[in-house]
Scaffold this active site. Structure first.
Site: not given
Ligand SMILES: *[C@@H]1O[C@H](CO)[C@@H](O)[C@H](O)[C@H]1NC(C)=O
Ligand SMILES: *[C@@H]1O[C@H](CO)[C@@H](O)[C@H](O)[C@H]1NC(C)=O
Ligand SMILES: *[C@@H]1O[C@H](CO)[C@@H](O)[C@H](O)[C@H]1NC(C)=O
Ligand SMILES: *[C@@H]1O[C@H](CO)[C@@H](O)[C@H](O)[C@H]1NC(C)=O
Length: 358
Positions: A169, A210, A246, A274, A276
């Protein structure tokens, strides 16, 4: 079924550093039940030519037998990422004092189950121990601290981690560099410092940056591509990009494939790291159906671009999802319910790996 498992294991072992460490143990605890229609999501991902379907997990979730039973099923999960245990606060809680106890438990789990292990992460602005920011280190001190942290962490898992989120990030949503202790002290140079230390510590691990909100075409994604180009021009080791993913039900970016193709053109691999897809609670049949479509859209995008090596969900069950505590009012973001029942989202993933759309 045993024959199929043996073949699956043999295929896994030819992938070099991203191989599972051993021809371990898909036969151990968790053969599929007689009622299973789909052998498992990792099984389908590998049949489709991907390296893995995997999940985040962590020690705090190991208290439930039913959780363990599904987590340990290689047919579902060929890869795991420690949700927290490899973060800086956990691994170097005091200057130069490393603690791998919790992280080792995840590495051991991966090893026992023959699963690919993703390292997560070396340098991130969040979940730092206080000492990193509190001591007002100057540039040469912090450069040493970053290199030592990454080198020691990556070196500890040398030969065991397939791919490493070295830089986590680094960008703001408007594409500028995030102002944190690393950037404020070292400028952009903290990124090559960390990547070079990681490469030296494990020459075979794939080194990733990432981030989130880089999954679709946009200013942040363009900024990350420009960073990658700069690193490549400067001969800094960089192998991959992690698309966190996400997402929100009904709001999956429409440019996933176009965006992935731009990264593929840079000569990189990438992964969904990641995934979701949260919804505003309460969940309804309509939202669950839309979520099925949305998971399918993401898997289908990964299937469309060969450089997308695999997909990791940020936990497979709503029971242990980070969403409700981080996004109040939202939840139900995972493919299994909180009581471990497969949701329509599970089918959306399976259909995606089988090449279908919804
Ligand atoms: C396991 O821990 C979680 C919290 O991390 C808790 O919600 C759950 O009830 C625990 N399960 C058991 C069987 O103790
Ligand atoms: C290392 O971490 C483990 C797990 O988080 C913890 O139980 C243990 O106390 C730590 N060890 C030291 C020496 O701090
Ligand atoms: C940084 O701090 C160290 C002492 O810890 C000192 O030796 C060094 O000269 C300082 N570097 C700069 C550029 O101020
Ligand atoms: C970009 O976003 C950051 C963080 O929100 C903000 O501090 C900065 O001023 C923004 N820069 C521009 C040029 O908009």
């Amino acid at each position: 079924m045993l024959l199929t498992l043996a073949i699956l294991t043999a295929v896994v072992s030819i992938h070099g550093v991203c191989a599972v460490p051993q021809t371990a143990s898909v036969t151990n605890t968790a053969l599929p039940t007689a009622t299973a229609v789909v052998p498992g999501l990792n099984y389908l991902a590998r049949e489709a030519g991907k390296l893995y379907f995997g999940t985040a997990t962590d020690n705090s979730e190991f208290n439930e037998t039913r959780y363990q039973h599904i987590l340990n099923n290689y047919l579902h999960f060929g890869q795991i990422t420690p949700e927290n245990s490899m973060k800086w606060y956990a691994t170097e809680p005091e200057p130069g004092v490393f603690n791998f106890t919790a992280a080792n438990a995840i590495a051991d789990l991966a090893f026992r189950n023959g699963m690919i292990l993703r390292g997560h992460n070396c340098v991130w602005y969040d979940e730092l121990p206080a000492w990193v920011t509190a001591n007002n280190y100057n540039a040469s001190e912090l450069a040493y601290i970053v290199a030592n942290h990454c080198g020691t962490l990556v070196g500890h898992y040398r030969g065991h981690v397939c791919n490493w989120d070295i830089i986590n990030e680094p960008l703001n949503d408007n594409g500028t560099f995030r102002q944190d202790v690393f950037y404020d002290t070292l400028g952009e140079s903290y990124i090559p410092i960390a990547l070079r230390a990681a490469r030296a510590a494990d020459p075979n691990a794939k080194l990733y940056i990432n981030d989130y909100n880089i999954e679709g075409v946009g200013v942040k994604s363009t900024a990350l591509q420009n960073l990658i180009k700069q690193l490549q021009a400067d001969d800094v080791p960089i192998d991959g990009v992690g698309f966190e993913s996400h997402f929100i039900v009904g709001e999956v970016p429409t440019t996933l494939v176009e965006n992935m193709q731009a990264y593929a053109a840079l000569g990189l691999e990438f992964a969904i790291t990641e995934l979701d897809i949260r919804m505003e609670l309460p969940e309804t049949p309509e939202l669950l159906e839309q979520q099925k479509t949305d998971f399918n859209t993401v898997i289908h995008a990964c299937m469309s671009v060969p450089q997308c090596v695999g997909v990791t969900v940020w936990d497979w069950t709503d029971k242990f999802s980070w969403i409700p505590s981080s996004f109040p009012g939202y939840g139900a973001a995972c493919p299994w319910s909180s009581d471990y029942v497969r949701k329509p989202a599970f089918d959306g993933i399976a259909i995606g790996f089988e090449g279908g759309t919804i």
